[in-house]
Design a protein around this motif. Structure first.
Motif, PDB file in Angstrom:
ATOM      1  N   GLY A  25       0.812  -1.213   0.000  1.00 17.54           N
ATOM      2  CA  GLY A  25       0.000   0.000   0.000  1.00 17.54           C
ATOM      3  C   GLY A  25       0.844   1.261   0.000  1.00 17.54           C
ATOM      4  O   GLY A  25       0.399   2.332  -0.393  1.00 17.54           O
ATOM      5  N   ARG A  26       2.046   1.112   0.476  1.00 11.41           N
ATOM      6  CA  ARG A  26       2.975   2.256   0.505  1.00 11.41           C
ATOM      7  C   ARG A  26       4.383   1.721   0.703  1.00 11.41           C
ATOM      8  O   ARG A  26       4.577   0.578   1.112  1.00 11.41           O
ATOM      9  N   MET A  27       5.363   2.548   0.402  1.00 10.98           N
ATOM     10  CA  MET A  27       6.753   2.182   0.609  1.00 10.98           C
ATOM     11  C   MET A  27       7.183   2.664   1.989  1.00 10.98           C
ATOM     12  O   MET A  27       7.257   3.872   2.236  1.00 10.98           O
ATOM     13  N   ASP A  28       7.435   1.723   2.877  1.00 12.72           N
ATOM     14  CA  ASP A  28       7.940   2.094   4.197  1.00 12.72           C
ATOM     15  C   ASP A  28       9.428   2.431   4.106  1.00 12.72           C
ATOM     16  O   ASP A  28      10.057   2.260   3.050  1.00 12.72           O
ATOM     17  N   ALA A  29       9.989   2.933   5.186  1.00  9.81           N
ATOM     18  CA  ALA A  29      11.394   3.372   5.182  1.00  9.81           C
ATOM     19  C   ALA A  29      12.316   2.223   4.765  1.00  9.81           C
ATOM     20  O   ALA A  29      13.237   2.403   3.965  1.00  9.81           O
ATOM     21  N   TRP A  30      12.077   1.015   5.286  1.00  9.98           N
ATOM     22  CA  TRP A  30      12.902  -0.147   4.957  1.00  9.98           C
ATOM     23  C   TRP A  30      12.963  -0.385   3.454  1.00  9.98           C
ATOM     24  O   TRP A  30      14.035  -0.563   2.880  1.00  9.98           O
ATOM     25  N   LYS A  75      -1.802  12.384   2.174  1.00 10.02           N
ATOM     26  CA  LYS A  75      -0.954  12.571   3.346  1.00 10.02           C
ATOM     27  C   LYS A  75      -0.668  11.262   4.061  1.00 10.02           C
ATOM     28  O   LYS A  75       0.432  11.040   4.556  1.00 10.02           O
ATOM     29  N   THR A  76      -1.670  10.414   4.151  1.00  7.02           N
ATOM     30  CA  THR A  76      -1.500   9.128   4.839  1.00  7.02           C
ATOM     31  C   THR A  76      -2.114   8.021   3.988  1.00  7.02           C
ATOM     32  O   THR A  76      -2.894   8.286   3.060  1.00  7.02           O
TER      33      THR A  76
END
Lengths: 392, 392
Positions: free
Chosen positions: B199-204, B314-315
């Motif tokens: 759903g989104r690219m996390d920091a990892w 935003k989220t």
């Protein structure tokens, strides 16, 4: 119990407190070292340090073998004001799991140690001066193996009159050395603790390690390893260390360390030359370490690791045949580098030959690095294991 | 049942058989495309292909969105003697899970498609000629996002008079496009299948993707992206593709493909410049692909992926708010690139907003690549999902 130890330490006089934790790097030298692949190195020097005191019959010696980017500084501080102690200080020291009131613990810098430019590391590798030419070896340094690291340690122990190890204990690349001790010199090793380890490098892991070497070879400053005295291949080295750092970690930790991460950051959205904050964070960590690291040494440590097969024989089974030590295996959950199936393979191979082997998982959010940062989680397991009877 | 289909096909006349499976690349062009980050591209062209026939009310359209190193060739063959069909041919075709007797299936090359030098790919990206200068854009090409890929697809669909999608389905980077369709244009998407997605690219994951870009930037031939007409950065590109290939795989597969691997091979033991056979195998695979790939395009696709957040809001919660499609999530066990926790996060975010969402794991020994090579394992799940009622 740990609180009790801290309280006890705090109530000791400053002189005693300093004595308990301060350590000193020592130097060990050899002439004409023959490598496993049959080449000669005319002069070798490595650093080593020790914690605790050797008993009269030299039966209380524990050897700690270090990981890929580590060195012999396993515990204690060089100066009371050092920012941090050695990497396994949580389990090595007076009253700790590896109790220096009971054991004489020592550790040795490997050949081709990664941090060749750290003034506290003493090592011999491609950055060292080749006595035949008066210039750094570069890629003329022979390929060295985990067995060679062990053989240097063995020569040091021989020079100290130590012929038996109560235990040999190491994490990651140190686990390979520990297992090599038990495989190559079984009569000398009573107990073995392999932390985040493996019995051999399978095809997957050999290929995975190669990606650590690739960025260095691409850096135009690398110059086939002849960069000494010129521009250093810092960009390649930094990319390599960034990859190693990520491989050693786990999403939970990286995401926790970057709580403000947002995929749609303005800088990378508007400029292909800019990066996300988490990238800058990771590359910043790597760049700050790169100054101590020698790029060629990194290539040699990758190779030493890739070549690993316990006992350096035809098969894992044959290599392990001689092992007499009790074995404790401590893999880390969700380890991305030496994945837990490698420990499982080693355990099965040992069990098949009726060796004494047990295992316990190290928990935590740090992947491979749980073997360093969360080692206190298995401290009592190690303490108990070290008290078990001598199988030799 | 699959055997029945094969038997049926074999009994058809050669002409019919060819008609059923042969596909043709088409071209779609646009003037003055505005990117998500507000820049202009004066001229865009992308390739596309289709399978099956559109019905009269244009209600049977399924869009397939492709993965990082893929293109619009999702099924069928260009010529009867092509060595391999499109990547999802196992599930797209007459009688297959995505049944081209029932659906009109189409797929579009992304902007900055990886295989810019594949004569069968039509794309616009940094390797394309900038009409303002008459030279390739290089890094002057604007940063493009997953939303931009979707907007190009939307313009093509508009030109065909298609205003509703029976489903949008894609693996990996294609799953991001599929989810973006459902988030940005919810009234147009009835069903969404996210395969090996997020759903989104996390920091990892943002940091992990950066390692794919790093080797290219280190190659001295890269020249800040201005290598067109000169030496190509093939060494960096090959190292990048080798890392991508390994990340997309899993130990079981790599070990199975290298059954003769032995850690103590003679060549790497004696010469630091030589490599293990598994390394030569992996780099060989990468080198053979590198000729079709543009290095700058790889950097732009890494960036498009890193910037991904469903709905580009935003989220994640806000981005998913409008989704009306039924959602099927198909993560792969032991996926090392888009790890299954990312699908889990997406599922939880959708459930929290009472969206219709189910999931099923794709089994197999190939990690991320299970989403391509083992897609037939979830073929019936997809077939059934596509038959469920329209939620719009």
């Amino acid at each position: 119990m740990r609180h009790a130890v801290i309280l006890l330490l705090l109530t000791l006089s400053p002189a005693l407190w300093a004595e308990a934790l301060l350590v000193e790097k020592q130097r060990f030298e050899m002439d004409n070292f023959q490598t496993f692949n049959g080449q000669q190195i005319r002069k070798i020097q490595v650093g080593w340090e020790s914690y605790g005191k050797m008993n009269k019959d030299k039966s209380n010696v524990i050897l700690i073998t270090h990981y890929f980017s580590g060195n012999s500084h396993a515990a204690g501080r060089y100066h009371p004001d050092d920012a941090a102690p050695g990497y396994w200080d949580a389990i090595i020291g007076p009253g700790k799991a590896i109790d220096t009131n009971e054991y004489y613990v020592l550790s040795v810098d490997t050949l081709a140690n990664l941090s060749a430019h750290d003034p506290k590391v003493i090592t011999t590798g491609p950055a060292s001066t080749n006595p035949d030419t008066g210039k750094p070896y570069g890629l003329d340094f022979p390929v060295v193996t985990i067995r060679d690291f062990v053989n240097v340690q063995k020569a040091l122990l021989d020079s100290l009159g130590i012929d038996k190890l109560h235990a040999v204990i190491g994490p990651s690349m140190g686990s390979l050395q520990a297992l090599e001790w038990a495989s190559a010199y079984p009569e000398r090793v009573e107990r073995l603790v392999s932390v985040i380890g493996a019995g051999r490098m399978d095809a997957w892991t050999v290929a995975a390690l190669e990606h650590w070497a690739a960025p260095i070879r691409l850096d135009p400053n690398w110059q086939q390893g002849r960069y000494y005295g010129g521009q250093l291949p810092l960009a390649g080295l930094t990319a390599s260390l960034a990859l190693i750092t990520q491989d050693a970690l786990h999403p939970d930790f990286v995401n926790g360390a970057n709580p403000d991460h947002h995929p749609l950051e303005q800088a990378p959205l508007t400029d292909i030359r800019q990066s996300h904050q988490v990238v800058n964070w990771l590359w910043g960590l790597a760049a700050s370490r790169a100054r101590m690291v020698d790029a060629n040494h990194l290539l040699y440590l990758v190779r030493a690791s890739q070549l690993y097969l316990a006992g350096m024989d035809k098969t894992l089974e044959q290599g392990l045949r001689g092992v007499r030590a009790r074995v404790l295996l401590l893999p880390a959950v969700e380890d991305q580098i030496l994945m837990p199936y490698l420990t499982e393979e080693l355990q099965q191979a040992l069990l098949k030959q009726q060796k004494s082997v047990t295992h316990k998982n190290i928990p935590g959010p740090m992947g491979h690095l749980n073997g360093l940062r969360n080692i206190d989680q298995v401290g009592e397991t190690i303490r108990t294991f070290l008290q078990q009877g001598n199988p030799l």
